[in-house]
Write an enzyme that holds these catalytic residues in place. Sequence first.
Site, short mmCIF file in Angstrom:
data_model
loop_
_atom_site.label_atom_id
_atom_site.label_comp_id
_atom_site.label_asym_id
_atom_site.label_seq_id
_atom_site.Cartn_x
_atom_site.Cartn_y
_atom_site.Cartn_z
N GLU A 268 2.72 7.77 -1.54
CA GLU A 268 2.05 6.79 -1.79
C GLU A 268 2.59 6.12 -0.73
O GLU A 268 3.38 4.60 -1.17
CB GLU A 268 1.25 5.93 -3.27
CG GLU A 268 0.23 6.87 -3.78
CD GLU A 268 -0.55 6.97 -3.27
OE1 GLU A 268 -1.10 6.38 -2.63
OE2 GLU A 268 -1.79 7.59 -3.89
N CYS A 302 0.95 -2.72 -0.06
CA CYS A 302 0.55 -1.17 0.66
C CYS A 302 -0.92 -1.65 1.60
O CYS A 302 -0.77 -1.28 2.33
CB CYS A 302 0.69 -0.12 0.11
SG CYS A 302 -0.35 0.05 -1.65
P1 NAD Z 1 11.11 1.62 -0.45
O1 NAD Z 1 10.59 2.90 0.65
O2 NAD Z 1 12.34 0.73 0.50
O3 NAD Z 1 11.70 2.19 -1.57
C1 NAD Z 1 10.62 2.59 -2.32
C2 NAD Z 1 11.12 3.05 -3.67
O4 NAD Z 1 11.84 4.45 -3.09
C3 NAD Z 1 12.41 2.55 -4.33
O5 NAD Z 1 12.65 2.58 -5.42
C4 NAD Z 1 13.84 3.22 -3.80
O6 NAD Z 1 14.80 2.65 -3.73
C5 NAD Z 1 13.14 4.52 -3.31
N1 NAD Z 1 13.58 5.75 -2.33
C6 NAD Z 1 14.04 5.06 -0.79
N2 NAD Z 1 14.71 6.36 -0.43
C7 NAD Z 1 15.12 7.44 -1.19
C8 NAD Z 1 15.05 8.43 -1.67
N3 NAD Z 1 15.77 8.80 0.47
N4 NAD Z 1 15.19 9.29 -2.58
C9 NAD Z 1 14.76 8.27 -3.62
N5 NAD Z 1 14.42 7.09 -3.74
C10 NAD Z 1 14.06 6.72 -2.58
O7 NAD Z 1 9.95 0.47 -0.45
P2 NAD Z 1 9.84 -1.18 -0.80
O8 NAD Z 1 10.35 -1.82 0.39
O9 NAD Z 1 10.37 -0.95 -2.27
O10 NAD Z 1 8.44 -1.54 -1.26
C11 NAD Z 1 7.60 -1.38 0.11
C12 NAD Z 1 7.05 0.01 1.11
O11 NAD Z 1 5.81 0.66 -0.05
C13 NAD Z 1 5.95 -0.45 1.96
O12 NAD Z 1 5.92 0.24 3.01
C14 NAD Z 1 4.55 -0.47 1.50
O13 NAD Z 1 3.67 -0.18 1.93
C15 NAD Z 1 5.07 0.66 -0.07
N6 NAD Z 1 3.26 1.23 -0.11
C16 NAD Z 1 3.28 1.75 -0.57
C17 NAD Z 1 1.63 1.75 -1.48
C18 NAD Z 1 1.19 2.57 -1.54
O14 NAD Z 1 0.31 3.29 -2.58
N7 NAD Z 1 0.26 3.61 -0.66
C19 NAD Z 1 1.95 0.94 -2.87
C20 NAD Z 1 2.28 0.38 -3.08
C21 NAD Z 1 3.88 -0.34 -1.67
#
Ligand code: NAD
Length: 513
Positions: A268, A302
């Site tokens: 997602e 998102c």
């Molecule tokens: P992010 O990608 O920085 O982090 C999200 C999560 O992934 C965190 O828990 C982070 O620690 C983890 N993470 C990042 N890199 C990783 C890796 N290599 N291995 C394991 N875990 C890892 O995102 P954010 O800033 O927390 O959230 C915003 C983003 O999330 C936006 O792009 C938004 O659109 C997206 N989002 C999407 C949805 C959806 O349903 N499509 C819902 C909510 C947020």
Amino acid sequence: MTTLADTPTTTGDLRELATRALDRCGADIGALTGRTTLDVRSPITGEVVATVPMADTADAEAAVQVAHEAYLVWRAVPAPVRGALIKRFGQLLTEHKEDLADLIGIEVGKIRSEALGEVQEMIDICDFAVGLSRRLDGRTMPSERPGHRLMETWHPVGVVAVISAFNFPAAVWAWNTAVALVCGDTVVWKPSEAAPLVAVAGSALLARAAEELSAPAHLNTLVVTDADGAAPLIDSPLVPVVSATGSERMGAQIAPRIAARFGRSILELGGNNAAVVTPSADLDLAIRGIVFAAAGTAGQRCTTLRRLIVHESVADTVVERVASAYRNLRIGNPFADGVLVGPLIDKKAFDGMGRALDEAVDDGGVVVAGGERVDTGDPEAYYARPALVRMPGQTELVRRETFAPILYVLTYSTFADAVALHNGVPQGLSSSIFTRDQREAEQFLAAEGSDCGIVNVNIGTSGAEIGGAFGGEKTTGGGRESGSDAWRGYMRRATNTVNYSTELPLAQGVDFS
Ligand code: NAD
């Protein structure tokens, strides 16, 4: 309901409120595993409100192991009995709705109504999952062979790793966990580093429900860690499903690793959502839908509306009306009554917004409203007035997701142009059209219309209900969570052929005698 009179304004107030909410949920930060620590800042003041232990890869590996052992027991528990656990969990969420909303407000700065809405979504998915626990149904198909029955059955799959983003710090976990648990799986949850407190509280409530119902321990194991520490959740063969929510960058990092071991991912990822406003649109309704979708949650959903594709005949009116609504948005402490826009999560988000606005101007764009920092007296807190920017075209900038409240306005002359602009971005999460012309609405919903996972008519792009499957296409990752038949992503399908005759006919008429 928190009122203006008891709005927490200082870091001390926020700390106290967080401690109270955690206590009421029976959550103990000290019980977390980890040799290092993580500072938790509230975006409301930008200051540290708590420090929690942070796990490393060895802790994450141990969590996967205990979750796997719990799965071996849990998979044999009848699904309706598993549903009873989720029913109790939903009751506890209802009892602690205000506490969890407090923590969401403190950690990610959601306004009260949206923080309560997030907890309501958790309660709703529990209701859904309880019903689901009595109908994880497979099909029966006619067999081509006499005296044979052909059917499919659905079984639990194992440990589901849930990785969640900061902006829905609790609901995304609940969507995954309520469904995964009734399916007979167990969960290891890695929350966002920005929001571990609500994760500790939510996990404590689920653990309490499990204890009351004598369910096995470790059905949900919380691992507060960073991307490196989470490696076993991505790479372990004991984790058949990884459900990860976050940026496209994160998806690109983890998807190949999961695929390399033939694991299943439910991704997602980022959205770049657009609304088409046609000449026949009910503009009163459209403006309300646009402002909520673009400025709500300070542009940090998102499904936030990031692109407005407006017919040239109504563009000036729409821009003027949205700009006027933007000027009247109250921005500030998200606990205060009347505030509609809280803070950005951190300085990095505010700087990203500033850089995007500079680039927009370099590309020939005009910032019609907003974009400036709103000073609340806390130097480390970053509040921004949502920005409305008219763009000369769909530039590289517009095609990217900037996770901040910026709404780019593009104009179109033919409906085909509008759809081409709409689909002309890498992401494919949510979309909407404002129109009173049924032909346009149907074309937008048709195969040659919007290419997104969520396609709405006369409502904005954000604010999905749990009953439908949630997710998007293209670089949004293709995952589906929550309602409809998304549960199938958390189970494995077995196709069964039963011979109740005394003969052994082969399929396709093959003769092997
Ligand atoms: P992010 O990608 O920085 O982090 C999200 C999560 O992934 C965190 O828990 C982070 O620690 C983890 N993470 C990042 N890199 C990783 C890796 N290599 N291995 C394991 N875990 C890892 O995102 P954010 O800033 O927390 O959230 C915003 C983003 O999330 C936006 O792009 C938004 O659109 C997206 N989002 C999407 C949805 C959806 O349903 N499509 C819902 C909510 C947020």
